[in-house]
Write an enzyme that holds these catalytic residues in place. Structure first.
Site, mmCIF file in Angstrom:
data_model
loop_
_atom_site.group_PDB
_atom_site.id
_atom_site.type_symbol
_atom_site.label_atom_id
_atom_site.label_comp_id
_atom_site.label_asym_id
_atom_site.label_seq_id
_atom_site.Cartn_x
_atom_site.Cartn_y
_atom_site.Cartn_z
ATOM 1 N N ARG A 52 0.858 -1.181 0.000
ATOM 2 C CA ARG A 52 0.000 0.000 0.000
ATOM 3 C C ARG A 52 0.899 1.237 0.000
ATOM 4 O O ARG A 52 1.732 1.400 0.904
ATOM 5 C CB ARG A 52 -0.923 -0.001 1.214
ATOM 6 N N TYR A 65 -12.762 10.110 12.347
ATOM 7 C CA TYR A 65 -12.038 8.914 12.767
ATOM 8 C C TYR A 65 -10.664 8.826 12.112
ATOM 9 O O TYR A 65 -9.843 7.978 12.466
ATOM 10 C CB TYR A 65 -12.837 7.640 12.458
ATOM 11 N N ARG A 102 -1.722 -0.925 -3.898
ATOM 12 C CA ARG A 102 -2.884 -0.060 -3.663
ATOM 13 C C ARG A 102 -2.404 1.349 -3.357
ATOM 14 O O ARG A 102 -1.537 1.544 -2.500
ATOM 15 C CB ARG A 102 -3.744 -0.578 -2.509
ATOM 16 N N THR A 135 -7.751 3.462 -3.072
ATOM 17 C CA THR A 135 -8.791 3.785 -2.097
ATOM 18 C C THR A 135 -9.003 5.290 -2.121
ATOM 19 O O THR A 135 -8.049 6.060 -1.987
ATOM 20 C CB THR A 135 -8.397 3.332 -0.681
ATOM 21 N N SER A 159 -14.858 5.185 -0.057
ATOM 22 C CA SER A 159 -15.219 5.333 1.353
ATOM 23 C C SER A 159 -16.473 6.192 1.468
ATOM 24 O O SER A 159 -16.506 7.329 0.981
ATOM 25 C CB SER A 159 -14.069 5.989 2.127
ATOM 26 N N MET A 231 -11.639 1.976 14.498
ATOM 27 C CA MET A 231 -10.308 1.609 14.981
ATOM 28 C C MET A 231 -9.618 2.796 15.657
ATOM 29 O O MET A 231 -9.833 3.946 15.277
ATOM 30 C CB MET A 231 -9.446 1.104 13.820
ATOM 31 N N ARG A 301 3.252 -1.231 4.154
ATOM 32 C CA ARG A 301 2.812 0.129 3.851
ATOM 33 C C ARG A 301 4.008 1.041 3.642
ATOM 34 O O ARG A 301 4.979 0.989 4.409
ATOM 35 C CB ARG A 301 1.938 0.673 4.988
ATOM 36 N N CYS A 311 3.038 -2.833 9.969
ATOM 37 C CA CYS A 311 1.721 -3.069 10.558
ATOM 38 C C CYS A 311 1.030 -1.734 10.759
ATOM 39 O O CYS A 311 1.650 -0.759 11.192
ATOM 40 C CB CYS A 311 1.839 -3.801 11.893
ATOM 41 N N ASP A 564 -11.929 24.052 39.560
ATOM 42 C CA ASP A 564 -12.081 24.423 40.964
ATOM 43 C C ASP A 564 -13.390 25.180 41.207
ATOM 44 O O ASP A 564 -14.076 24.951 42.205
ATOM 45 C CB ASP A 564 -10.893 25.291 41.394
#
Length: 601
Positions: A52, A65, A102, A135, A159, A231, A301, A311, A564
């Site tokens: 990717r 997000y 990708r 994407t 998306s 996530m 990636r 990862c 306070d």
């Protein structure tokens, strides 16, 4: 014709599992004939043949997000991989065994020269590249998609998290719902695309009620609708309570469609696919949190600024860009890649243990992180340590970047013996310096009504009235907090040991009550706090060092004073957080304004 389709011929009636096994066997046989570099094999014997590539950190939406509400600090343009660097690295990965690429972002369509990059990637097919995917949020895609497909694009993921145009603006902080639907229509009618998938991030209480509506999109369209669990990433205020497990979503669909059946997955696919009889398309569930798929992960990636990540949820990175720009050969680069891949863990951390402090926001994966040192001998005289993102507040991390300076690796407030030491600013010139900081205290409704003077819904509740009376004895909360912020700012050097005492020329502190929407609310125990007070402090001086600490101190003291003042009515519920420097000017590091906070400057 009907008899043939019903499978009366035994040779056409083989179980689906047998067909799948045969297909996977043929794929494995073909792969065995292709070269595959050991650099792409990890210690668990996973073959990484999917790359990717993030082409940009920029995006034309602001999905909550993906991007923190305060924005992200973008890498300088010169740190972003050039087209030639992208193609060189992609070529190396393909010749080493990568079969699928990708393109991601940010939003890849905002990258200039996207069509040229796709065309040049398409030239790698003789070396084993099977597919070029992308994407996209689809906002600016409908007019360009046909040309991108002609250049070589084969797979598209769009998306879209809601079918409600008003909710779309809440979730993305931008308009454009109609444009995304147009892109989807164009994609489904584009014969050159081998697959079109729709990615839907599901957030409880926000769009989970639309799951069945999304399922209906697959009824008459050859579309794969994939529901993705919410996530955790830096700055997206992830809350386990807002995450809807895939099993729960599947149960919802099964209740409406009891005949839904498991469909065959693509090899190494992240989604578990399901098919409703009579529907043209299918649906899938990506359960990264509740039921991870790490054992079959084949993904690597490459970030827009040239870091390799093994990862999505691991903050560690290695810079391929710096190696390329320092003259590394392909063999050197493969050695670096192999050193990263071999360190890949068997699985990522549990959902509540994922590192959201030092890992990038989602938009930048697609801030600096901890880097692995690699064996390629870059000249140390050209390497400058860059502190990790200001978002990383509990761990000290560094990333190597290529510069021409000869700075040494050290913290400025420690001397050569590692002892605390005030920075010597005697040789610096005095300049006008300004800094703005912001922060928030999240409060329950009763406290908000108290500070704003709005009528209470509990006007006849004697216990509430007693607490309100106790709180107001101290005076007007916001006025007292404003004065405290100014006073605290002037005493910063007394509170922070190594700060220089400065002659401040101006201090401005404001406190503003706000009602926030669901994605910016704070959850505290069983409470959801949708009211807050924003404290903004701008500090100026004519001096030899900056006033960021003074601005941060003003905001911190102001928010503590609000706590306070209101503790009599809300002492158990209030939450202070999100204190940042939103703007600064002058100084050695130059000017900066955090994306999305310009109005605070």
């Amino acid at each position: 014709m009907n008899r043939i389709r019903t499978g009366l011929c035994p040779s056409l009636a083989r179980p689906l599992s047998d067909v799948r096994a045969r297909v996977q066997g043929r794929i494995a046989h073909v792969d065995a004939q292709r070269p595959f570099s050991p650099a792409l094999l990890d210690s668990f014997n996973r073959r990484h043949d999917y790359l990717r590539i993030s082409l940009t950190e920029r995006c034309n939406l602001r999905c909550f997000y993906c991007m923190p509400s305060e924005g992200v600090e973008l890498s300088p343009r010169e740190h972003i991989l050039t087209d030639d660097e992208v193609i060189r690295l992609a070529s190396l990965f393909v010749k080493s065994g990568v079969r699928k690429i990708r393109l991601t972002g940010g939003e890849p369509t905002v990258r200039k020269g996207l069509d040229s990059i796709i065309a040049r990637l398409n030239e790698l097919r003789p070396f084993g590249l099977d597919s070029i995917a992308m994407t996209s949020n689809g906002l600016a895609l409908h007019r360009r998609l046909s040309d991108l497909v002609r250049k070589g694009l084969t797979h598209l993921n769009l998306s879209l998290d809601t079918l409600d145009p008003f909710k779309f603006e809440i979730m993305t902080r931008r308009p454009g719902h109609d444009a995304v639907l147009r892109s989807l229509d164009v994609a489904l009618s584009c014969s050159g695309l081998q697959s079109v998938k729709l990615n839907v991030v599901v957030v409880k209480g926000l769009n989970d009620s639309e799951v069945l509506d999304f399922v209906e999109l697959a009824k008459d369209k050859s579309l794969s609708v994939r529901f993705i669990e919410f996530m955790p990433f830096t700055g997206n205020k992830w809350d386990k309570a807002k995450m809807v497990p895939s099993k729960q979503l599947l149960d919802t669909v099964k209740h409406r469609h009891p005949t839904i059946a498991r469909a065959p997955d693509e090899l190494n696919d992240t989604a578990r696919s399901w098919k409703i009889p009579g529907y043209a398309g299918n649906i899938g569930f990506i359960s990264s949190m509740s039921d991870h798929f790490c054992s079959s992960c084949n993904r690597l990636r490459l970030t827009a600024d040239g870091q390799i990540k093994v990862c999505l949820f691991d903050a560690k990175e290695i810079s391929l860009r710096d190696a390329v720009r320092s003259g590394a050969t392909d063999e050197d680069l493969l050695q670096i890649i192999g050193s990263a891949v071999i360190e890949k863990k068997e699985k990522h951390a549990g959902m509540e243990s994922i590192d959201v402090l030092t890992n990038r926001p989602m938009i930048l994966i697609g801030g600096p992180q901890q880097s692995l040192m690699h064996p390629f001998p870059l000249p140390l005289s050209n390497l400058v340590p860059v502190a990790a993102s200001s978002r990383a507040v509990t761990r000290v991390e560094r990333r190597w970047q290529s510069h021409s300076t000869n700075s040494t690796l050290r913290l400025t407030h420690l001397n050569s013996d590692g002892r605390p030491s005030m920075v010597d600013v005697g040789d610096k010139d005095s300049t006008k310096r300004t800094a703005t900081a912001i922060g928030y205290i999240y409060i329950p409704r009763i406290a908000y009504e108290l500070v704003t003077g709005t009528p209470s819904q509990s006007e006849n509740d004697l216990s509430v009235d007693k607490r309100r009376s106790k709180a107001t004895k101290k005076g007007d909360a916001l006025t007292v907090a404003q004065l405290a912020a100014i006073m605290g700012c002037k005493r910063t050097s007394e509170l922070i040991p190594l700060c220089h005492p400065l002659q401040l020329s101006n201090i401005s502190a404001t406190l503003t009550p706000e009602v926030v929407d669901i994605q910016e609310s704070r959850r505290h125990g069983s409470y959801t706090l949708s009211h807050r007070i924003r404290c903004t402090a701008t500090v100026s001086c004519e001096g030899k060092t900056g006033v960021e600490m003074e601005a941060l101190t003003a905001v911190s003291i102001g928010l503590l004073t609000v706590w306070d003042m209101l503790k009599a009515v809300a002492g158990k519920e209030m939450v202070i957080g999100d204190i940042i420097v939103s703007h600064k000017s002058a100084g050695k590091s130059g000017d900066f304004t955090r994306c999305g906070t310009v109005e605070a400057a």
